[in-house]
Design an enzyme around this catalytic site. Structure first.
Site, PDB file in Angstrom:
ATOM      1  N   HIS A 199      19.190  20.012 -25.193  1.00  0.00           N
ATOM      2  CA  HIS A 199      17.918  19.586 -26.243  1.00  0.00           C
ATOM      3  C   HIS A 199      17.342  20.845 -25.506  1.00  0.00           C
ATOM      4  CE1 HIS A 199      18.298  19.251 -21.360  1.00  0.00           C
ATOM      5  NE2 HIS A 199      19.612  18.280 -21.284  1.00  0.00           N
TER       6      HIS A 199
ATOM      7  N   HIS B 141      14.128  16.943 -20.767  1.00  0.00           N
ATOM      8  CA  HIS B 141      13.814  16.908 -22.334  1.00  0.00           C
ATOM      9  C   HIS B 141      13.089  17.092 -22.434  1.00  0.00           C
ATOM     10  CE1 HIS B 141      18.014  13.941 -21.114  1.00  0.00           C
ATOM     11  NE2 HIS B 141      18.367  15.239 -21.219  1.00  0.00           N
TER      12      HIS B 141
ATOM     13  N   ASP C 124       1.259  -1.315   0.027  1.00  0.00           N
ATOM     14  CA  ASP C 124       0.609   0.127  -0.253  1.00  0.00           C
ATOM     15  C   ASP C 124       1.253   1.197   0.134  1.00  0.00           C
ATOM     16  OD1 ASP C 124       1.212  -0.087   2.374  1.00  0.00           O
ATOM     17  OD2 ASP C 124      -0.759   0.300   3.518  1.00  0.00           O
TER      18      ASP C 124
ATOM     19  N   ARG D 111      32.194  18.171 -18.165  1.00  0.00           N
ATOM     20  CA  ARG D 111      30.997  18.614 -18.761  1.00  0.00           C
ATOM     21  C   ARG D 111      30.744  19.791 -18.302  1.00  0.00           C
ATOM     22  NH1 ARG D 111      28.396  14.567 -18.797  1.00  0.00           N
ATOM     23  NH2 ARG D 111      26.523  14.838 -17.267  1.00  0.00           N
TER      24      ARG D 111
ATOM     25  N   GLU E 228      25.310  22.781 -23.254  1.00  0.00           N
ATOM     26  CA  GLU E 228      26.357  21.277 -22.846  1.00  0.00           C
ATOM     27  C   GLU E 228      27.701  20.366 -23.635  1.00  0.00           C
ATOM     28  OE1 GLU E 228      24.377  17.845 -20.935  1.00  0.00           O
ATOM     29  OE2 GLU E 228      22.709  19.092 -22.106  1.00  0.00           O
TER      30      GLU E 228
ATOM     31  N   ASP F  87      18.775  22.223 -15.244  1.00  0.00           N
ATOM     32  CA  ASP F  87      19.268  21.714 -15.583  1.00  0.00           C
ATOM     33  C   ASP F  87      21.207  21.514 -15.909  1.00  0.00           C
ATOM     34  OD1 ASP F  87      21.239  19.032 -16.984  1.00  0.00           O
ATOM     35  OD2 ASP F  87      20.127  18.925 -18.194  1.00  0.00           O
TER      36      ASP F  87
ATOM     37  N   HIS G 218      25.570   8.892 -17.565  1.00  0.00           N
ATOM     38  CA  HIS G 218      24.561   9.461 -16.465  1.00  0.00           C
ATOM     39  C   HIS G 218      24.980   8.408 -15.256  1.00  0.00           C
ATOM     40  CE1 HIS G 218      20.833  11.191 -19.595  1.00  0.00           C
ATOM     41  NE2 HIS G 218      22.312  11.788 -19.027  1.00  0.00           N
TER      42      HIS G 218
ATOM     43  N   TYR H 289      35.856  13.102 -22.430  1.00  0.00           N
ATOM     44  CA  TYR H 289      35.318  12.237 -21.381  1.00  0.00           C
ATOM     45  C   TYR H 289      36.693  11.239 -21.668  1.00  0.00           C
ATOM     46  CZ  TYR H 289      31.326  14.099 -20.943  1.00  0.00           C
ATOM     47  OH  TYR H 289      29.566  15.415 -21.027  1.00  0.00           O
TER      48      TYR H 289
ATOM     49  N   ASP I  32      25.815  16.668 -12.383  1.00  0.00           N
ATOM     50  CA  ASP I  32      24.929  17.011 -12.976  1.00  0.00           C
ATOM     51  C   ASP I  32      23.824  16.599 -12.125  1.00  0.00           C
ATOM     52  OD1 ASP I  32      22.699  17.414 -14.931  1.00  0.00           O
ATOM     53  OD2 ASP I  32      24.368  15.938 -16.614  1.00  0.00           O
TER      54      ASP I  32
ATOM     55  N   GLU J 243      27.598  22.667 -18.000  1.00  0.00           N
ATOM     56  CA  GLU J 243      26.416  22.421 -18.668  1.00  0.00           C
ATOM     57  C   GLU J 243      25.175  24.166 -18.362  1.00  0.00           C
ATOM     58  OE1 GLU J 243      23.511  19.288 -17.614  1.00  0.00           O
ATOM     59  OE2 GLU J 243      22.405  19.626 -19.287  1.00  0.00           O
TER      60      GLU J 243
ATOM     61  N   HIS K  83      28.020  13.067 -27.354  1.00  0.00           N
ATOM     62  CA  HIS K  83      25.955  14.014 -26.637  1.00  0.00           C
ATOM     63  C   HIS K  83      26.191  14.684 -27.662  1.00  0.00           C
ATOM     64  CE1 HIS K  83      27.341  16.386 -23.575  1.00  0.00           C
ATOM     65  NE2 HIS K  83      28.585  15.325 -23.027  1.00  0.00           N
TER      66      HIS K  83
END
Ligand code: GLY
Ligand code: MN
Ligand code: MN
Length: 441
Positions: free
Chosen positions: A351, A358, A36, A403, A381, A268, A240, A385, A257, A405, A347
């Protein structure tokens, strides 16, 4: 909160419907976690955009030219026994003045009867075409029209994807939305600053996550807009990475991030900084290259340009930089054409950003990259890497992931960086992290 902006958006959608066109926009349902207990509830973005209503399981219905009123909402009925456990429900009576709709009905006792009536009158139906559950209910209501009206039934013969229509509306942010996005970005920026000031060698990644998410919650943000990424050392090369379990070592960089969700809108932001507050020479060289790409891309962000053009500018800067550092060799144009950067920048640069991290909105129109317009919000961004197993590069670069961003609003003559509240130059980052007063506050 005033219902005015939501009312205005419903009117805009109604204007696009043909006479007797019917639009169905469902709320999100609660999802059981176990027995529940439910997962934290997050309203469906389209339903939120048109109502600002946070209860689960509702249905917004719009019908152009309906004499009893064009906007209807179906909500859970009041239930004092349930409300003791789950909180007060708005109910139907309050829904009309609070949400500014014309009529409100019970989701449990009135929805089938009303929808059979409405679909029997509709010229065409707009619903989210990817919502199988709603589509199945719609088919049931169609059967209801046939059973009720027999041979006199005239059923709508055209379905339109209401999600696609709403995506185009959501892509251009109103001034109300821009205000909320400024706040989402500012809270996110404050959280990044807090994490930078708190960071010490020997701490764990999840402890920086706790600093970030403390600041989100403290400033009234409902939740992170997506799972926070805190990756130190080589973990930063996993785009990610959300495990956030490693101990952070002196001499490594840490990539964060993370963004807050404020009143439905996402921040973001990514920043990458040294765990001990001082960049090593190779870290600094790569960092300044990514920073240059970030800054040049922001300079290009204005009405008329495209995300594709911005991305190409970033690829050119990064590829030239990798040539200058001796990581790539050859002819610049050929390297760009061959995608030689791809093992290290895999990448996109941007976006859309809004109610979803996104966010919705087409990237291409009529087969061409879409020109930017005032009111669009996007991320910039770029990153580089070098995973530890990249044997083809000098060992000094391996295990570094960077990165940077930012969240950027397209304005009439350029852009506004919504995430400017968090620093990003080497000097600014080293000053912020080295500031003992700041570290102790
Ligand atoms: N945080 C996910 C992204 O930057 O797209
Ligand atoms: Mn991000
Ligand atoms: Mn992003």
């Amino acid at each position: 909160m005033s219902y005015q902006p939501f009312h205005q958006r419903r009117q805009e959608l109604l204007e696009q419907l043909p006479d007797k066109g019917l639009a169905l926009i469902p709320a999100a349902a609660e999802v059981t976690r176990s027995r529940d207990t439910e997962y934290p509830f997050r309203q469906a973005s389209d339903f939120w955009y048109l109502t600002g209503f946070t209860e689960p399981d509702g249905l917004l219905v719009l019908m152009k030219g309906r004499s009893e009123g064009e906007s209807l909402i179906f909500t859970l009925p009041r239930d004092p026994a349930m409300e003791v456990w789950t909180g007060i429900r708005l109910g139907q009576e309050e829904a009309v003045p609070r949400l500014g709709v014309d009529q409100a009905f019970s989701l449990t006792t009135e929805v089938d009867e009303q929808l059979i009536e409405l679909i029997g009158e509709a010229s065409e139906v707009w619903l989210p075409l990817e919502d199988l559950k709603l589509y199945q209910r719609y088919l049931g209501w169609r059967q209801g029209v046939r059973s009720k009206r027999k041979r006199s039934a005239t059923l709508p013969d055209r379905l339109v994807d209401v999600a696609a229509q709403l995506a185009e509306m959501r892509l251009i942010k109103s001034t109300d939305e821009v205000d909320l996005m400024r706040q989402a970005a500012q809270i996110s920026a404050d959280a990044h600053c807090r994490a930078m000031k708190a960071c010490r060698p020997g701490m764990y990644e999840y402890q920086l996550q706790a600093e970030l998410e403390h600041e989100f919650a403290f400033q009234g943000a409902a939740a992170p807009a997506y799972a926070s990424i805190v990756g130190a050392g080589a973990n930063a090369c996993v785009l990610h990475y959300i495990a956030n379990q490693s101990q952070m070592q002196s001499g490594d960089l840490v990539l964060i991030d993370a963004g807050a969700e404020y009143q439905g809108y996402a921040g973001d932001i990514t920043r990458t900084f040294p765990v001990n507050g001082q960049f090593t020479p190779p870290q600094k060289q790569l960092y300044e290259l990514v920073l240059k790409a970030n800054q040049e891309a922001i300079k290009l962000t204005r009405p008329g340009t495209t995300l594709e053009a911005i991305h190409h500018a970033v690829l050119r800067i990064l590829t030239q930089g990798l040539l200058d550092l001796g990581i790539l060799s050859g002819d610049l144009e050929q390297l760009i054409e061959d995608g030689a950067f791809k093992p290290y920048f895999m990448h996109g640069t941007s976006h859309w950003l809004g109610l979803d991290v996104h966010d919705v909105g087409r990237y291409r129109l009529h087969g061409e990259a879409r020109p930017l317009k005032p009111g669009m919000v996007l991320t910039i961004e770029p990153g580089l890497y070098f995973a530890p197993d990249r044997d083809e590069v000098d060992p000094c670069w391996r295990g570094i992931g960077i990165r940077i961003e930012d969240d950027v609003l397209v304005t009439l003559d350029g852009c506004e960086v919504l995430s400017r509240g968090v620093p990003k130059t080497v000097a600014e980052l080293e000053a912020l992290m080295g500031d003992e007063d700041a570290a102790n506050t």
